[in-house]
Design a protein around this motif. Structure first.
Motif, PDB file in Angstrom:
ATOM      1  N   GLU A 299     -56.963  -2.571 -23.913  1.00  0.00           N
ATOM      2  CA  GLU A 299     -56.231  -2.190 -22.711  1.00  0.00           C
ATOM      3  C   GLU A 299     -55.047  -3.129 -22.523  1.00  0.00           C
ATOM      4  O   GLU A 299     -55.067  -4.273 -22.986  1.00  0.00           O
ATOM      5  N   ALA A 300     -54.031  -2.640 -21.824  1.00  0.00           N
ATOM      6  CA  ALA A 300     -52.847  -3.452 -21.552  1.00  0.00           C
ATOM      7  C   ALA A 300     -52.256  -3.050 -20.209  1.00  0.00           C
ATOM      8  O   ALA A 300     -52.183  -1.860 -19.892  1.00  0.00           O
ATOM      9  N   ARG A 301     -51.864  -4.054 -19.444  1.00  0.00           N
ATOM     10  CA  ARG A 301     -51.069  -3.816 -18.241  1.00  0.00           C
ATOM     11  C   ARG A 301     -49.614  -3.886 -18.669  1.00  0.00           C
ATOM     12  O   ARG A 301     -49.213  -4.824 -19.370  1.00  0.00           O
ATOM     13  N   VAL A 302     -48.842  -2.915 -18.199  1.00  0.00           N
ATOM     14  CA  VAL A 302     -47.444  -2.832 -18.619  1.00  0.00           C
ATOM     15  C   VAL A 302     -46.584  -2.527 -17.396  1.00  0.00           C
ATOM     16  O   VAL A 302     -46.837  -1.566 -16.669  1.00  0.00           O
ATOM     17  N   GLU A 303     -45.576  -3.364 -17.193  1.00  0.00           N
ATOM     18  CA  GLU A 303     -44.594  -3.130 -16.134  1.00  0.00           C
ATOM     19  C   GLU A 303     -43.254  -2.879 -16.812  1.00  0.00           C
ATOM     20  O   GLU A 303     -42.755  -3.723 -17.558  1.00  0.00           O
ATOM     21  N   SER A 304     -42.670  -1.705 -16.551  1.00  0.00           N
ATOM     22  CA  SER A 304     -41.393  -1.320 -17.158  1.00  0.00           C
ATOM     23  C   SER A 304     -40.392  -1.008 -16.059  1.00  0.00           C
ATOM     24  O   SER A 304     -40.625  -0.118 -15.226  1.00  0.00           O
TER      25      SER A 304
END
Length: 160
Positions: free
Chosen positions: A84-89
């Motif tokens: 899993e990964a948290r991603v802010e774009s």
């Protein structure tokens, strides 16, 4: 330090984000949906559903404008833990309006990506609006969370 698996993960996540943006701008339901896992959770302001449902909702809505829009992703921060990964774009978007003008919107995609079946795709997304130039005739931005500084922001604590 990043290892080869971390680099490949980041590239896969970025490609999914880019497919989403291109799909929105070109009106391609399949391409938008390809960025999401089948059982995803899309929270796009007043819209709540899966990524595919969002694509099927959005494309006809955007087709109502005689001008094209553009979604441009800038800063992408990825914090991976296992599958899993948290991603802010951060994004800058120009939305075509029914009168032929374009509305300018900036914000962030707050995503939880998951590796399933060998593919990194969006499992959950929330869209945060940081600024916009109203009025937007094609998309109602009143139901979106708004960005803020420090602990008042929806992404607070993501990358501590």
């Amino acid at each position: 330090m990043m290892d080869l698996d971390d680099v490949l993960t980041e590239l896969s996540i970025r490609r999914a984000i880019y497919r989403y943006c291109r799909g929105v701008d070109r009106g391609d339901v399949h391409m938008i949906a390809s960025a999401y896992h089948e059982q995803s959770d899309e929270n796009h302001g007043p819209f709540q559903g899966t990524g595919r449902e969002f694509a099927e909702y959005l494309v006809p809505l955007m087709d109502g404008s005689p001008t094209t829009g553009g979604h441009h992703v800038t800063n992408i921060l990825i914090d991976r833990t296992g599958d899993e990964a948290r991603v802010e774009s951060y994004f800058i978007a120009f939305h075509g309006q029914p009168d032929g003008s374009r509305a300018f919107v900036t914000g962030r995609y707050l995503d939880r990506f998951a590796l399933r079946g060998g593919e990194w795709r969006i499992a959950q997304r929330e869209v945060v609006i940081d600024s916009d130039t109203p009025p937007t005739g094609t998309i109602d931005l009143s139901g979106y969370p708004r960005g803020a500084r420090r602990d008042a922001d929806p992404s607070h604590g993501w990358f501590d």
